[in-house]
Design a protein around this motif. Structure first.
Motif, mmCIF file in Angstrom:
data_model
loop_
_atom_site.group_PDB
_atom_site.id
_atom_site.type_symbol
_atom_site.label_atom_id
_atom_site.label_comp_id
_atom_site.label_asym_id
_atom_site.label_seq_id
_atom_site.Cartn_x
_atom_site.Cartn_y
_atom_site.Cartn_z
ATOM 1 N N LEU A 75 45.262 28.538 54.652
ATOM 2 C CA LEU A 75 46.683 28.810 54.839
ATOM 3 C C LEU A 75 46.960 30.269 55.191
ATOM 4 O O LEU A 75 48.076 30.595 55.604
ATOM 5 C CB LEU A 75 47.465 28.436 53.576
ATOM 6 N N CYS A 76 45.958 31.140 55.034
ATOM 7 C CA CYS A 76 46.118 32.549 55.394
ATOM 8 C C CYS A 76 45.875 32.721 56.890
ATOM 9 O O CYS A 76 44.892 32.193 57.427
ATOM 10 C CB CYS A 76 45.148 33.423 54.598
ATOM 11 N N LEU A 77 46.750 33.461 57.537
ATOM 12 C CA LEU A 77 46.643 33.659 58.976
ATOM 13 C C LEU A 77 45.692 34.812 59.290
ATOM 14 O O LEU A 77 45.600 35.797 58.545
ATOM 15 C CB LEU A 77 48.025 33.950 59.564
ATOM 16 N N ARG A 123 55.738 34.958 56.566
ATOM 17 C CA ARG A 123 56.017 35.787 55.398
ATOM 18 C C ARG A 123 54.709 36.415 54.918
ATOM 19 O O ARG A 123 53.623 35.865 55.119
ATOM 20 C CB ARG A 123 56.638 34.975 54.269
ATOM 21 N N ARG A 124 54.828 37.555 54.254
ATOM 22 C CA ARG A 124 53.668 38.249 53.719
ATOM 23 C C ARG A 124 53.605 38.062 52.213
ATOM 24 O O ARG A 124 54.601 38.213 51.510
ATOM 25 C CB ARG A 124 53.732 39.739 54.051
ATOM 26 N N VAL A 125 52.413 37.737 51.726
ATOM 27 C CA VAL A 125 52.167 37.560 50.300
ATOM 28 C C VAL A 125 51.464 38.811 49.791
ATOM 29 O O VAL A 125 50.383 39.170 50.295
ATOM 30 C CB VAL A 125 51.310 36.314 50.030
ATOM 31 N N ASP A 126 52.046 39.491 48.811
ATOM 32 C CA ASP A 126 51.483 40.712 48.241
ATOM 33 C C ASP A 126 51.003 40.437 46.819
ATOM 34 O O ASP A 126 51.769 39.933 45.987
ATOM 35 C CB ASP A 126 52.526 41.839 48.220
ATOM 36 N N ILE A 127 49.738 40.770 46.557
ATOM 37 C CA ILE A 127 49.158 40.600 45.222
ATOM 38 C C ILE A 127 48.549 41.928 44.788
ATOM 39 O O ILE A 127 47.772 42.537 45.540
ATOM 40 C CB ILE A 127 48.091 39.492 45.220
ATOM 41 N N GLN A 128 48.907 42.372 43.592
ATOM 42 C CA GLN A 128 48.370 43.609 43.048
ATOM 43 C C GLN A 128 47.037 43.326 42.356
ATOM 44 O O GLN A 128 46.949 42.434 41.507
ATOM 45 C CB GLN A 128 49.363 44.231 42.061
ATOM 46 N N VAL A 129 46.010 44.095 42.731
ATOM 47 C CA VAL A 129 44.656 43.886 42.212
ATOM 48 C C VAL A 129 44.153 45.201 41.630
ATOM 49 O O VAL A 129 44.203 46.246 42.298
ATOM 50 C CB VAL A 129 43.696 43.404 43.319
ATOM 51 N N GLY A 130 43.659 45.160 40.394
ATOM 52 C CA GLY A 130 43.052 46.325 39.758
ATOM 53 C C GLY A 130 41.607 46.048 39.398
ATOM 54 O O GLY A 130 41.300 44.995 38.827
ATOM 55 N N VAL A 131 40.681 46.964 39.749
ATOM 56 C CA VAL A 131 39.265 46.799 39.436
ATOM 57 C C VAL A 131 38.791 48.014 38.646
ATOM 58 O O VAL A 131 39.426 49.076 38.666
ATOM 59 C CB VAL A 131 38.422 46.629 40.714
ATOM 60 N N ALA A 132 37.662 47.842 37.963
ATOM 61 C CA ALA A 132 37.129 48.914 37.128
ATOM 62 C C ALA A 132 36.669 50.088 37.989
ATOM 63 O O ALA A 132 36.301 49.926 39.166
ATOM 64 C CB ALA A 132 35.978 48.388 36.285
ATOM 65 N N GLN A 162 46.737 46.904 46.722
ATOM 66 C CA GLN A 162 47.632 45.813 47.101
ATOM 67 C C GLN A 162 46.942 44.982 48.163
ATOM 68 O O GLN A 162 46.576 45.492 49.220
ATOM 69 C CB GLN A 162 48.966 46.338 47.641
ATOM 70 N N PHE A 163 46.759 43.704 47.869
ATOM 71 C CA PHE A 163 46.119 42.770 48.797
ATOM 72 C C PHE A 163 47.219 41.928 49.437
ATOM 73 O O PHE A 163 47.935 41.202 48.743
ATOM 74 C CB PHE A 163 45.119 41.899 48.037
ATOM 75 N N SER A 164 47.364 42.037 50.744
ATOM 76 C CA SER A 164 48.460 41.376 51.460
ATOM 77 C C SER A 164 47.905 40.468 52.550
ATOM 78 O O SER A 164 47.044 40.890 53.334
ATOM 79 C CB SER A 164 49.403 42.410 52.094
ATOM 80 N N VAL A 165 48.394 39.234 52.577
ATOM 81 C CA VAL A 165 48.015 38.282 53.623
ATOM 82 C C VAL A 165 49.291 37.670 54.199
ATOM 83 O O VAL A 165 50.332 37.623 53.541
ATOM 84 C CB VAL A 165 47.098 37.166 53.077
ATOM 85 N N TRP A 166 49.198 37.208 55.437
ATOM 86 C CA TRP A 166 50.326 36.579 56.116
ATOM 87 C C TRP A 166 50.125 35.071 56.147
ATOM 88 O O TRP A 166 48.997 34.582 56.289
ATOM 89 C CB TRP A 166 50.469 37.113 57.538
ATOM 90 N N THR A 167 51.218 34.354 56.036
ATOM 91 C CA THR A 167 51.164 32.903 56.080
ATOM 92 C C THR A 167 52.463 32.364 56.663
ATOM 93 O O THR A 167 53.443 33.105 56.818
ATOM 94 C CB THR A 167 50.935 32.316 54.671
ATOM 95 N N LYS A 168 52.470 31.084 56.986
ATOM 96 C CA LYS A 168 53.702 30.468 57.465
ATOM 97 C C LYS A 168 54.712 30.383 56.322
ATOM 98 O O LYS A 168 54.335 30.264 55.156
ATOM 99 C CB LYS A 168 53.417 29.073 58.025
ATOM 100 N N ARG A 169 55.958 30.427 56.692
ATOM 101 C CA ARG A 169 57.034 30.473 55.702
ATOM 102 C C ARG A 169 56.953 29.327 54.701
ATOM 103 O O ARG A 169 57.110 29.528 53.489
ATOM 104 C CB ARG A 169 58.372 30.437 56.442
#
Length: 271
Positions: free
Chosen positions: A201-203, A171-180, A223-230
């Motif tokens: 745990l990140c592949l 599965r892919r984990v998506d995290i929204q990141v905002g910087v100045a 958008q920062f996206s990483v893959w990991t095991k289900r």
């Protein structure tokens, strides 16, 4: 009273008592055999597919129980052909009287054939998300994450969009990141990739993704996206946000607050 005693004596003959005793023993043995054989078939297939094991157990149990009941009725002197004919007429009448149940049964057969999910899968149907407990001919039973029991009719499921969260191993984990706006974008990318590399745990394959999302009111959004095991999805989703914030603090990267400019007017002139 004498006629009543005579009727009881006629019923309680040695032959009839023997027939009832044999029928009772046959019924008990059949129930025990149905339970044992059904459980054995379920254990044989459970390692391959829990859904198929449940269906095989139920079919085996009901088949043996039905044969046992038929044998008991024959031993008691009932005509099986007459009973089967009456059961057929009764089934047709019930079918006309309960069209909704018939629709659910047909939908259940489609679900069993298509197999969009299995027992033990985590699915989302409409407003409900939970673990599939059973797939029956009339309904599907779910247990939600807050331990609620939900019964969903098959007809409503076949018409709904289904999301299966355990269909694929990754599965892919998506995290929204905002910087100045003042931050170095390349440095931000390096820090995010370092966070993914440090998290065990990140592949590495598929590799992490950093996708530009646009210029916000007060931040540059990615958008920062990483893959990991289900099975590690929730752990990565919770821990990764904390690790990103800690990494930004170590490298002096600011996560901005929204800015607003207020202009107070006195008549037509701003103050």
């Amino acid at each position: 009273m004498e006629s009543l005693f005579a009727d009881l004596q006629a019923l309680l003959t040695n032959e009839r008592i023997g027939s009832w005793a044999v029928a009772a023993v046959t019924l008990l043995f059949g129930l025990l055999a149905a339970r044992l054989i059904g459980g054995g078939v379920s254990r044989m297939l459970k390692s391959a597919n829990a859904h198929q094991a449940m269906i095989a157990r139920r079919v085996t149990t009901y088949l043996i129980f039905g044969l046992t009941v038929a044998s008991v009725l024959m031993q008691l002197g009932f005509d099986i052909k007459v009973l089967l004919g009456a059961a057929g007429i009764f089934t047709v009448a019930i079918g006309f009287a309960s069209q909704t149940s018939a629709s659910n049964i047909i939908s259940g057969l489609f679900l069993l054939g298509e197999r969009p999910f299995q027992v033990g899968d985590i699915i989302t149907v409409g407003n409900y998300t939970g673990e599939v407990l059973s797939i029956d001919l009339l309904s599907v039973k779910l247990r939600t994450f807050d331990n609620l029991f939900v019964r969903l009719p098959n007809e409503s499921i076949i018409k709904s969009e289904i999301v299966n969260m355990k269909r694929f191993p990754l599965r892919r984990v998506d995290i929204q990141v905002g910087v100045a706006y003042s931050e170095d974008v390349e440095k931000v990318r390096e820090v995010l990739l370092e966070v993914a590399h440090r998290n065990v745990l990140c592949l590495e394959e598929p590799p992490p993704l950093i996708i530009f999302q646009g210029f916000g009111d007060s931040s540059v959004n990615h958008q920062f996206s990483v893959w990991t095991k289900r099975e590690n999805f929730l752990a990565v989703r919770n821990n990764l946000a904390i690790e990103i914030k800690q990494a930004f603090e170590r490298h002096g990267i600011g996560i901005p607050y929204p800015y607003r400019t207020l202009v107070v007017q006195n008549g037509n002139q701003p103050v």
